[in-house]
Scaffold this active site. Structure first.
Site, mmCIF file in Angstrom:
data_model
loop_
_atom_site.group_PDB
_atom_site.id
_atom_site.type_symbol
_atom_site.label_atom_id
_atom_site.label_comp_id
_atom_site.label_asym_id
_atom_site.label_seq_id
_atom_site.Cartn_x
_atom_site.Cartn_y
_atom_site.Cartn_z
ATOM 1 N N LYS A 201 0.826 -1.207 0.000
ATOM 2 C CA LYS A 201 0.000 0.000 0.000
ATOM 3 C C LYS A 201 0.863 1.262 0.000
ATOM 4 O O LYS A 201 0.614 2.213 0.726
ATOM 5 C CB LYS A 201 -0.933 -0.012 1.207
ATOM 6 C CG LYS A 201 -1.891 -1.192 1.203
ATOM 7 C CD LYS A 201 -2.828 -1.137 2.383
ATOM 8 C CE LYS A 201 -3.738 -2.340 2.442
ATOM 9 N NZ LYS A 201 -4.550 -2.559 1.282
ATOM 10 N N CYS A 202 1.879 1.258 -0.862
ATOM 11 C CA CYS A 202 2.856 2.340 -0.926
ATOM 12 C C CYS A 202 2.814 2.952 -2.321
ATOM 13 O O CYS A 202 2.486 2.265 -3.300
ATOM 14 C CB CYS A 202 4.246 1.758 -0.646
ATOM 15 S SG CYS A 202 5.622 2.901 -0.827
ATOM 16 N N GLY A 203 3.149 4.202 -2.427
ATOM 17 C CA GLY A 203 3.231 4.829 -3.739
ATOM 18 C C GLY A 203 4.267 4.170 -4.643
ATOM 19 O O GLY A 203 4.191 4.284 -5.868
#
Length: 164
Positions: A37-39
C-alpha cells in the site's frame, strides 16, 4: 561484511521455513523491502521483470514485506502473497514480514545496512523498496527507494555480475 557472511544469515520465508540467501541457489540476489500500500508498490512490476529476464542466469529477487513505514504493509503473509500473485504475477520468493530498522531489525537487514549507497551513506533503510544487490564477489550495492528496479545502474550491475 563479506558476501558469504551475508548469504549465510538466516531469515524466515513466507512458509515459515528458515532459509538463507545461499539456499536460493542464485549467484546474484536483489533484496528488497516491499509493501502493498505504498506509492512505490508499482515497482513490483519491474522487480518481476528482472526476475523473469535473469532467473535462468543465476539471479533472484527476494521480497521482504515490512510494515515499518506508515503501516503500508498491514496484511498477513497470506494476504501479501495473494496480492503479489494476483496483482503483479510475482514469481520470486517472498519472506515472512520483517523489521528493517531499529533494535528488532532482521539480522539480514542489520548486515545489509552496513553497505553504503551511491552517495556513500550507510545506515537506516529510508523507505519501502530500498534495494540491496548481493554480488558474487562479496560486494553489496545499495539503491535507495527512488531508484527504480529498471534503472541502468541496477541492470548494468546485475548483467556484469551474472555469468554469460
Amino acid at each position: 561484511m563479506t558476501d558469504s557472511a551475508v548469504r549465510s544469515i538466516p531469515f524466515t520465508d513466507a512458509a515459515g521455513q528458515e532459509k538463507t540467501l545461499d539456499d536460493l541457489g542464485a549467484e546474484v540476489v536483489l533484496v528488497v523491502n516491499v509493501a502493498s500500500k505504498c506509492g512505490l508498490t508499482p515497482q513490483y512490476e519491474q522487480l518481476e521483470e528482472l526476475q523473469r529476464l535473469y532467473a535462468d542466469r543465476g539471479f533472484s529477487v527476494v521480497g521482504f514485506p515490512c510494515n515499518q513505514f506508515f503501516g503500508q504493509e498491514p496484511g498477513s503473509v497470506d494476504q501479501i502473497l495473494e496480492f503479489c500473485s494476483t496483482t503483479y504475477g510475482i514469481s520470486f520468493p517472498i519472506s515472512d514480514k520483517v523489521k528493517v530498522n531499529g533494535k528488532n531489525a532482521a539480522d539480514l537487514y542489520k548486515a545489509l545496512k552496513e553497505a553504503p549507497d551511491a552517495d556513500g551513506k550507510a545506515g537506516r533503510v529510508a523507505w519501502n523498496f530500498e534495494k540491496f544487490l548481493v554480488l558474487p564477489d562479496g560486494d553489496v550495492l545499495r539503491f535507495r527507494p527512488n531508484v527504480t528496479p529498471d534503472n541502468p545502474a541496477i541492470v548494468e550491475a546485475i548483467e556484469a555480475a551474472l555469468p554469460r
